[in-house]
Write a protein that holds these residues in place. Structure first.
Motif, mmCIF file in Angstrom:
data_model
loop_
_atom_site.group_PDB
_atom_site.id
_atom_site.type_symbol
_atom_site.label_atom_id
_atom_site.label_comp_id
_atom_site.label_asym_id
_atom_site.label_seq_id
_atom_site.Cartn_x
_atom_site.Cartn_y
_atom_site.Cartn_z
ATOM 1 N N TYR A 55 -7.082 39.559 -28.190
ATOM 2 C CA TYR A 55 -8.409 40.525 -27.789
ATOM 3 C C TYR A 55 -8.377 42.120 -27.489
ATOM 4 O O TYR A 55 -7.028 42.752 -27.777
ATOM 5 N N ARG A 59 -1.853 45.254 -27.056
ATOM 6 C CA ARG A 59 -0.783 45.733 -27.886
ATOM 7 C C ARG A 59 0.593 45.026 -26.664
ATOM 8 O O ARG A 59 1.092 44.746 -25.603
ATOM 9 N N ASP A 61 4.038 46.855 -24.865
ATOM 10 C CA ASP A 61 4.387 47.524 -23.729
ATOM 11 C C ASP A 61 5.653 47.834 -23.939
ATOM 12 O O ASP A 61 6.453 48.417 -23.170
ATOM 13 N N THR A 189 -5.980 41.125 -13.845
ATOM 14 C CA THR A 189 -5.836 42.053 -13.830
ATOM 15 C C THR A 189 -4.038 42.497 -13.652
ATOM 16 O O THR A 189 -4.023 43.110 -13.623
ATOM 17 N N SER A 191 -1.202 42.090 -16.716
ATOM 18 C CA SER A 191 -1.428 43.102 -18.602
ATOM 19 C C SER A 191 -1.906 43.330 -19.253
ATOM 20 O O SER A 191 -2.883 44.029 -20.062
ATOM 21 N N SER A 192 -2.958 42.154 -19.921
ATOM 22 C CA SER A 192 -3.346 41.259 -20.554
ATOM 23 C C SER A 192 -4.990 42.363 -19.895
ATOM 24 O O SER A 192 -5.427 43.123 -20.686
ATOM 25 N N GLN A 195 -4.943 46.256 -20.412
ATOM 26 C CA GLN A 195 -5.679 46.773 -21.704
ATOM 27 C C GLN A 195 -6.991 45.814 -21.877
ATOM 28 O O GLN A 195 -7.983 47.617 -22.588
ATOM 29 N N ARG A 212 -8.341 40.671 -8.096
ATOM 30 C CA ARG A 212 -7.694 40.197 -6.550
ATOM 31 C C ARG A 212 -6.634 40.602 -6.004
ATOM 32 O O ARG A 212 -6.628 41.367 -5.400
ATOM 33 N N THR A 213 -4.994 40.894 -7.095
ATOM 34 C CA THR A 213 -4.389 41.533 -7.104
ATOM 35 C C THR A 213 -4.344 42.936 -7.346
ATOM 36 O O THR A 213 -3.727 42.386 -8.727
ATOM 37 N N ARG A 331 6.137 42.597 -10.440
ATOM 38 C CA ARG A 331 5.218 41.833 -10.771
ATOM 39 C C ARG A 331 5.369 42.210 -11.756
ATOM 40 O O ARG A 331 5.873 43.904 -12.157
ATOM 41 N N ARG A 332 5.481 42.098 -12.769
ATOM 42 C CA ARG A 332 5.394 42.289 -14.500
ATOM 43 C C ARG A 332 5.127 44.163 -14.723
ATOM 44 O O ARG A 332 3.435 43.906 -14.083
ATOM 45 N N GLY A 383 -3.825 34.630 -17.268
ATOM 46 C CA GLY A 383 -2.822 34.397 -17.714
ATOM 47 C C GLY A 383 -1.960 33.269 -17.639
ATOM 48 O O GLY A 383 -2.703 32.459 -18.950
ATOM 49 N N TRP A 496 3.560 34.787 -12.275
ATOM 50 C CA TRP A 496 3.930 34.033 -12.858
ATOM 51 C C TRP A 496 5.583 33.774 -13.441
ATOM 52 O O TRP A 496 6.366 32.463 -13.073
#
Ligand code: N01
Length: 537
Positions: A55, A59, A61, A189, A191-192, A195, A212-213, A331-332, A383, A496
């Motif tokens: 996508y 990248r 992180d 919204t 990590s993916s 980006q 949402r979150t 959260r990550r 996700g 997740w």
């Protein structure tokens, strides 16, 4: 039996499922040890998650020099990273470089999926079938299926109705997608999504972000790596890799041993401000107790909320972007490049789905409780069925025909994330109940493959044909996992990491949150006892 099914099975020493970084190293390691090993991969080339996730803006992180193999001095000396945080095309190029350099592709079968893997106790081997009609037999089955490899669509009615262009972050097309002049919507919204937003927001006619979150994200502050730095790094790679093995994250960045409240308030602010400006995960690493001390966590969260308020010009948007109600880093944590600044662009609109939830996807867009947004393009960055999804996506049966999905119906249970009671000679790389997702996955994969190799060597030397972790040892490991989990704030968010993103999935923090260094110590201890936690035949 299908027309193409071959009647005689292919006999091997090892079956490796997956050609991501775990599978590539497993295939190499066992081949070099003299075993007849075959890797099976659904994609048409190596790279795993970095093969599929193309996508815009994808990248890693983790720092590129950390997120790379240490097992081969040739590979690390011959490959040079261009940026501190590498983009997906460079990571995929690296995977291909490794495959070329070590001649790995000849030991893989691509565009092939394993559909079942069944242990035959009489013959003491795994029998795997593929979607190409082939049957493979081998004493060992190495599951390098990846913690993030089964995409998850959002649970929203109407997905099939959408008549515009629909893309999924986790299975992005190989061809370039044009956003110019188009009305683009994105759901997700994490990590993916973050980006994608920062990239597509600068290209699309209009971008609508259905959030949402809100996630916590910190400035990445990426930069090119100089030739001098690369040369210096190459001189010190061996010491660096050793340091990574001693680090809780399996990377080089030091983690502070200083608790938040050990400093006076003004110094805490200075430390956070410095870490914010420095970028990367420095911020997460600047105090020792951010995931165990709720009060410290709250204050750090306030600092980041303050930064969001300073960057985002529209107060309502800024407020909606500020995460609340769950601890920072539970959260990550994401790293971004001007993510929050993207919302200052006139063509980028935040749709707050906590205020007005998504009702359905229509032929022409997304309808929330506040009305419909018409779209030309819709992107899902929603996700994965993570950690267990890939292992449960096909039929895995152990001793006496016992199904893995039955064994794990209340959540995954294993020993060191690698062995499962009742499933002899099956070894997972970066499996659930290990530190996957909380530490550098390449460091974990190297550790796990090396551990598997030591186990196989032990068995060969003793003339043993099968190994299985005892119920008692598996229970003991799960109690260790739970003991760490019960003290961690990570369990307090719906993500997740705890399985709550997939309807019907058992929830709970089943990852080892004690840090990669401690995980490795457990693995080493298991070896030095001569694998006393296992029973052998
Ligand atoms: O997935 P996620 P991801 N309506 O699960 C939203 C790694 N990774 O692909 O939280 C509305 O984090 C969901 O909202 P909510 C990294 O380990 C690394 O982004 O359920 N929204 C959430 O916002 C990462 O953690 C890198 O309320 C819906 C989003 O979809 C992991 O992959 C880059 C929804 C899913 O976020 C997964 O990240 C990319 C609905 N019905 C990924 N359903 C780097 O190294 C879901 N969502 C940088």
């Amino acid at each position: 039996m299908s027309d193409t099914q071959k009647t005689s099975p292919t006999r091997l020493d090892m079956i490796v499922v997956g050609a991501g970084f775990g599978g590539m190293y497993a295939v190499y390691k066992f081949r070099e040890m003299g075993y007849n090993v075959l890797g099976i991969e659904a994609g048409d080339n190596v790279g795993g998650v970095w093969y599929w996730n193309r996508y815009p803006g994808a990248r890693c992180d983790l720092m590129s020099v950390d997120y790379s193999y240490g097992f081969s001095e040739e590979v690390q000396q011959e490959w040079s990273w261009s940026e501190q945080f590498a983009a997906q095309p460079e990571i995929l190029a690296y995977a291909n470089f490794v495959a070329d350099r070590l001649d790995l592709r000849k030991n893989f079968r691509f565009e092939t999926r394993v559909t079942s893997a069944i242990w035959d106790d009489g013959a003491q081997l795994w029998r795997a079938t593929t979607d190409q009609g082939e049957v493979l037999e081998a004493p060992f089955c190495i599951m390098a299926t990846g913690p993030l490899s089964v995409p998850k669509d959002p649970d929203i009615p109407g997905i099939d109705r959408f008549k515009g262009e629909l893309y999924r972050a986790q299975k992005w097309p190989h061809e370039e997608v044009s956003f110019a002049g188009k009305r683009v919507g994105i759901i997700g919204t994490g990590s993916s999504g973050i980006q994608i937003v920062q990239e597509v927001g600068r290209k699309a006619g209009e971008l609508f972000v259905f959030q949402r979150t809100p996630s916590w994200t910190l400035p990445m502050r990426n930069h090119d790596l100089s030739d001098d730095y690369i040369a210096e790094m190459k001189k010190h790679y061996p010491a660096m890799r050793e340091a990574m093995r001693m680090n809780p994250t399996g990377g080089t960045r030091p983690i502070s041993t200083r608790p938040y409240f050990s400093l006076p308030p003004s110094q805490r602010q200075d430390v956070m401000e410095h870490a914010w400006q420095d970028g990367g995960h420095t911020f997460l690493a600047c105090f020792s107790d951010l995931l165990s001390n709720e009060e410290a966590n709250d204050q750090v969260a306030d600092f980041v909320r303050g930064k969001i308020g300073e960057i985002v010009e529209d107060p309502k948007t800024a407020e909606a972007l500020k995460p609340r109600g769950y601890p920072i880093f539970a959260r990550r944590p994401c790293l971004d490049t001007e993510y929050y600044e993207t919302y200052n662009l006139p063509n980028v609109h935040l749709v707050d789905c906590l205020e007005h939830g998504i009702v359905e996807i229509t032929e022409t867009g997304v309808r929330t409780e506040a009305g419909e947004t018409e779209l030309d393009v819709l992107i899902f960055a929603t996700g994965y069925d993570a950690l267990t999804g890939a292992l449960l996506a096909f039929d895995v049966r152990g001793r006496d025909g016992r199904r893995l999905k039955d064994k794990w119906k209340d959540g995954p249970r294993s020993y060191l994330g690698m062995l499962v009671e009742g499933f002899p000679n099956m070894i997972s790389i970066s499996g659930p109940n290990g530190p996957a997702a909380l530490a550098n996955l390449i460091t974990i994969a190297e550790n796990d493959v090396d551990w598997a190799a030591a186990l196989v060597t032990h068995m060969k030397e003793k003339g043993l044909t099968s190994c299985e972790v005892t119920q008692e040892a598996e229970d003991r490991w799960m109690a260790t996992v739970e003991a760490y989990a019960s003290k961690s704030l990570i369990r307090k968010a719906n993500t997740w990491w705890v399985g709550s993103n997939v309807k019907g999935k058992p929830t709970g923090l089943t990852m080892f949150v004690g840090g990669f260094n401690r995980y490795r110590e457990h693995c080493e201890a298991a070896k030095t006892t001569g694998f006393a936690d296992l029973s052998f035949e």
